[in-house]
Design a protein around this motif. Structure first.
Motif, PDB file in Angstrom:
ATOM      1  N   LEU A 264       0.858  -1.177   0.000  1.00 53.36           N
ATOM      2  CA  LEU A 264       0.000   0.000   0.000  1.00 53.36           C
ATOM      3  C   LEU A 264       0.897   1.231   0.000  1.00 53.36           C
ATOM      4  CD1 LEU A 264      -2.676  -1.047   2.639  1.00 53.36           C
ATOM      5  CD2 LEU A 264      -3.086  -0.640   0.227  1.00 53.36           C
ATOM      6  N   VAL A 265       0.749   2.063  -1.006  1.00 51.94           N
ATOM      7  CA  VAL A 265       1.604   3.240  -1.154  1.00 51.94           C
ATOM      8  C   VAL A 265       0.718   4.456  -1.366  1.00 51.94           C
ATOM      9  CG1 VAL A 265       3.453   4.312  -2.498  1.00 51.94           C
ATOM     10  CG2 VAL A 265       3.437   1.836  -2.173  1.00 51.94           C
ATOM     11  N   ALA A 266       0.973   5.511  -0.593  1.00 54.38           N
ATOM     12  CA  ALA A 266       0.181   6.732  -0.719  1.00 54.38           C
ATOM     13  C   ALA A 266       0.396   7.357  -2.093  1.00 54.38           C
ATOM     14  CB  ALA A 266       0.561   7.718   0.379  1.00 54.38           C
ATOM     15  N   SER A 267      -0.683   7.897  -2.666  1.00 55.84           N
ATOM     16  CA  SER A 267      -0.578   8.572  -3.961  1.00 55.84           C
ATOM     17  C   SER A 267       0.174   9.887  -3.798  1.00 55.84           C
ATOM     18  CB  SER A 267      -1.971   8.814  -4.533  1.00 55.84           C
ATOM     19  OG  SER A 267      -2.720   9.640  -3.652  1.00 55.84           O
ATOM     20  N   ALA A 268       0.317  10.614  -4.890  1.00 54.55           N
ATOM     21  CA  ALA A 268       1.187  11.791  -4.904  1.00 54.55           C
ATOM     22  C   ALA A 268       0.816  12.833  -3.845  1.00 54.55           C
ATOM     23  CB  ALA A 268       1.159  12.425  -6.297  1.00 54.55           C
ATOM     24  N   HIS A 269      -0.463  12.945  -3.525  1.00 51.29           N
ATOM     25  CA  HIS A 269      -0.912  13.965  -2.573  1.00 51.29           C
ATOM     26  C   HIS A 269      -1.001  13.443  -1.137  1.00 51.29           C
ATOM     27  CE1 HIS A 269      -1.609  16.727  -5.839  1.00 51.29           C
ATOM     28  NE2 HIS A 269      -2.360  15.835  -6.452  1.00 51.29           N
ATOM     29  N   GLY A 270      -0.527  12.226  -0.911  1.00 53.03           N
ATOM     30  CA  GLY A 270      -0.537  11.695   0.440  1.00 53.03           C
ATOM     31  C   GLY A 270      -1.870  11.068   0.813  1.00 53.03           C
ATOM     32  N   ALA A 271      -1.946  10.578   2.048  1.00 53.94           N
ATOM     33  CA  ALA A 271      -3.160   9.923   2.530  1.00 53.94           C
ATOM     34  C   ALA A 271      -3.247  10.061   4.047  1.00 53.94           C
ATOM     35  CB  ALA A 271      -3.169   8.444   2.139  1.00 53.94           C
ATOM     36  N   GLY A 272      -4.488  10.118   4.537  1.00 54.91           N
ATOM     37  CA  GLY A 272      -4.733  10.168   5.972  1.00 54.91           C
ATOM     38  C   GLY A 272      -5.630   9.016   6.381  1.00 54.91           C
ATOM     39  N   LEU A 273      -5.280   8.328   7.477  1.00 53.37           N
ATOM     40  CA  LEU A 273      -6.047   7.169   7.921  1.00 53.37           C
ATOM     41  C   LEU A 273      -6.273   7.215   9.425  1.00 53.37           C
ATOM     42  CD1 LEU A 273      -3.467   5.931   5.917  1.00 53.37           C
ATOM     43  CD2 LEU A 273      -5.155   4.092   5.829  1.00 53.37           C
ATOM     44  N   LEU A 274      -7.423   6.671   9.824  1.00 56.87           N
ATOM     45  CA  LEU A 274      -7.642   6.340  11.234  1.00 56.87           C
ATOM     46  C   LEU A 274      -7.195   4.899  11.438  1.00 56.87           C
ATOM     47  CD1 LEU A 274     -11.155   7.730  12.265  1.00 56.87           C
ATOM     48  CD2 LEU A 274      -8.914   8.715  12.697  1.00 56.87           C
ATOM     49  N   GLN A 275      -6.512   4.659  12.541  1.00 55.09           N
ATOM     50  CA  GLN A 275      -6.054   3.314  12.872  1.00 55.09           C
ATOM     51  C   GLN A 275      -6.728   2.884  14.167  1.00 55.09           C
ATOM     52  OE1 GLN A 275      -1.712   1.779  12.445  1.00 55.09           O
ATOM     53  NE2 GLN A 275      -1.878   2.548  14.529  1.00 55.09           N
ATOM     54  N   LEU A 276      -7.495   1.809  14.111  1.00 54.18           N
ATOM     55  CA  LEU A 276      -8.271   1.322  15.248  1.00 54.18           C
ATOM     56  C   LEU A 276      -7.808  -0.081  15.601  1.00 54.18           C
ATOM     57  CD1 LEU A 276     -10.791   1.386  17.170  1.00 54.18           C
ATOM     58  CD2 LEU A 276     -12.121   0.548  15.226  1.00 54.18           C
ATOM     59  N   THR A 277      -7.458  -0.307  16.870  1.00 58.50           N
ATOM     60  CA  THR A 277      -7.023  -1.642  17.275  1.00 58.50           C
ATOM     61  C   THR A 277      -8.185  -2.620  17.195  1.00 58.50           C
ATOM     62  OG1 THR A 277      -7.539  -1.341  19.627  1.00 58.50           O
ATOM     63  CG2 THR A 277      -5.360  -0.608  18.876  1.00 58.50           C
ATOM     64  N   MET A 278      -7.864  -3.888  16.918  1.00 55.68           N
ATOM     65  CA  MET A 278      -8.906  -4.908  16.855  1.00 55.68           C
ATOM     66  C   MET A 278      -9.582  -5.071  18.208  1.00 55.68           C
ATOM     67  SD  MET A 278      -9.372  -6.000  13.839  1.00 55.68           S
ATOM     68  CE  MET A 278     -10.407  -7.403  14.259  1.00 55.68           C
ATOM     69  N   GLN A 279      -8.833  -4.890  19.300  1.00 58.31           N
ATOM     70  CA  GLN A 279      -9.441  -4.967  20.628  1.00 58.31           C
ATOM     71  C   GLN A 279     -10.483  -3.866  20.798  1.00 58.31           C
ATOM     72  OE1 GLN A 279      -6.606  -4.728  23.796  1.00 58.31           O
ATOM     73  NE2 GLN A 279      -8.106  -5.179  25.407  1.00 58.31           N
ATOM     74  N   GLY A 280     -10.148  -2.662  20.314  1.00 55.15           N
ATOM     75  CA  GLY A 280     -11.125  -1.577  20.379  1.00 55.15           C
ATOM     76  C   GLY A 280     -12.316  -1.844  19.477  1.00 55.15           C
ATOM     77  N   MET A 281     -12.062  -2.459  18.322  1.00 49.35           N
ATOM     78  CA  MET A 281     -13.140  -2.806  17.404  1.00 49.35           C
ATOM     79  C   MET A 281     -14.096  -3.797  18.055  1.00 49.35           C
ATOM     80  SD  MET A 281     -14.169  -2.568  14.129  1.00 49.35           S
ATOM     81  CE  MET A 281     -15.041  -3.503  12.867  1.00 49.35           C
ATOM     82  N   GLN A 282     -13.563  -4.783  18.767  1.00 49.93           N
ATOM     83  CA  GLN A 282     -14.411  -5.781  19.415  1.00 49.93           C
ATOM     84  C   GLN A 282     -15.248  -5.174  20.538  1.00 49.93           C
ATOM     85  OE1 GLN A 282     -11.450  -8.613  20.530  1.00 49.93           O
ATOM     86  NE2 GLN A 282     -11.132  -9.360  18.432  1.00 49.93           N
TER      87      GLN A 282
END
Length: 285
Positions: A264-282
């Motif tokens: 997974l590679v960010a495109s030319a303008h970059g990318a922003g993501l939220l990262q959620l732990t699986m424990q938090g997801m559960q």
């Protein structure tokens, strides 16, 4: 015979660490440290194990010891030593030292042959040259042009804004885009399990199955190795083919790409993501 015995102890310590017997590995690395005084490798290895054991203060001391031994021998400080010392000090809330070590590690990758003094002089010439100047930049003009510091900006902004209900409501809308979370309620969200990842253009993301990712801005290119292009020149220049494009808003878990060989590679303008732990997801499901 003594050096051979010490080498065998060190090898055994490395094996025990890989197998997860961390306390035993730390004890063997301690023996190596006393038998081979002044060798930074042993203090560093014990520090790595102590870091995994969440013994932050002891790990920080070992990384300091390893750094001092390197300097005494006139050796360059390895980037991983600086980064791991920063991770230990982060848990101890020694943020100015964390800043300095991460910046030294970043500059080490740009100037691999610089001495510590040369790296420190280069750091002084940077537009954001200290933790204090970085904090001032948060309240000054737009700072996203400092691509190398985006991870710091995201982390500190996340700490400062986490208590803001308006920001949390915005994050809640993003979470509701994840399959299975469309009806999640505000009070059910474990906010401490959420972090922000900002990627500059061309920067790869190495996702794991322990997190759910929500792409909220920019694009991620899914690249994979092309099997029929693996020639003798593969090692020198592997051939990558774009399989597809992930655009915001979208969510995923784990690796992407055909047969899980994708990057997974960010495109030319970059990318922003939220990262959620699986424990938090559960906790929310």
């Amino acid at each position: 015979a003594k050096s051979r015995h010490m080498l065998l102890l060190w090898c055994l310590g490395c094996c025990l660490e890989l197998l997860g017997f961390l306390e035993n590995a730390a004890a063997l690395f301690a023996k190596c440290t006393s038998m081979d005084v002044g060798n930074p490798v042993h203090a560093y290895n014990r520090g790595v194990v102590l870091l995994r054991l969440h013994q932050w203060q002891a790990a920080s001391r070992d990384f300091d010891l390893a750094a001092n031994h390197c300097l005494e021998k006139g050796w360059l400080l390895p980037a991983m030593l600086l980064a791991r010392r920063a991770l230990a000090n982060l848990q101890l809330q020694k943020l100015p030292q964390v800043w300095a070590d991460f910046e030294l590690a970043r500059l080490r990758t740009r100037f691999p042959n610089f001495t510590l003094g040369q790296l420190q002089r280069q750091m002084a010439r940077e537009e954001l040259s200290s933790y204090a100047s970085y904090r001032r930049a948060l309240t000054g003009p737009p700072v996203m042009r400092f691509a190398a510091h985006r991870h710091w900006l995201a982390a500190l902004a996340g700490e400062q804004l986490r208590a803001s209900e308006a920001v949390q409501l915005s994050l809640l809308e993003l979470l509701r885009a994840v399959p299975g979370l469309a009806q999640v309620q505000f009070d059910c969200v474990p906010w401490d399990a959420i972090s922000i990842v900002l990627l500059r253009g061309g920067q790869p993301l190495l996702p794991s199955y322990s997190h759910v990712y929500i792409l909220f801005s920019g694009e991620l290119r899914v690249l994979r190795f092309v099997g029929n292009a693996l020639t003798e020149a593969f090692v020198a220049r592997p051939f990558l083919e774009e399989e597809r494009l992930l655009s915001a808003p979208s969510s995923f878990c784990g690796q992407q790409g055909r047969q899980q060989d994708g990057w997974l590679v960010a495109s030319a303008h970059g990318a922003g993501l939220l990262q959620l732990t699986m424990q938090g997801m559960q906790q929310m499901c």
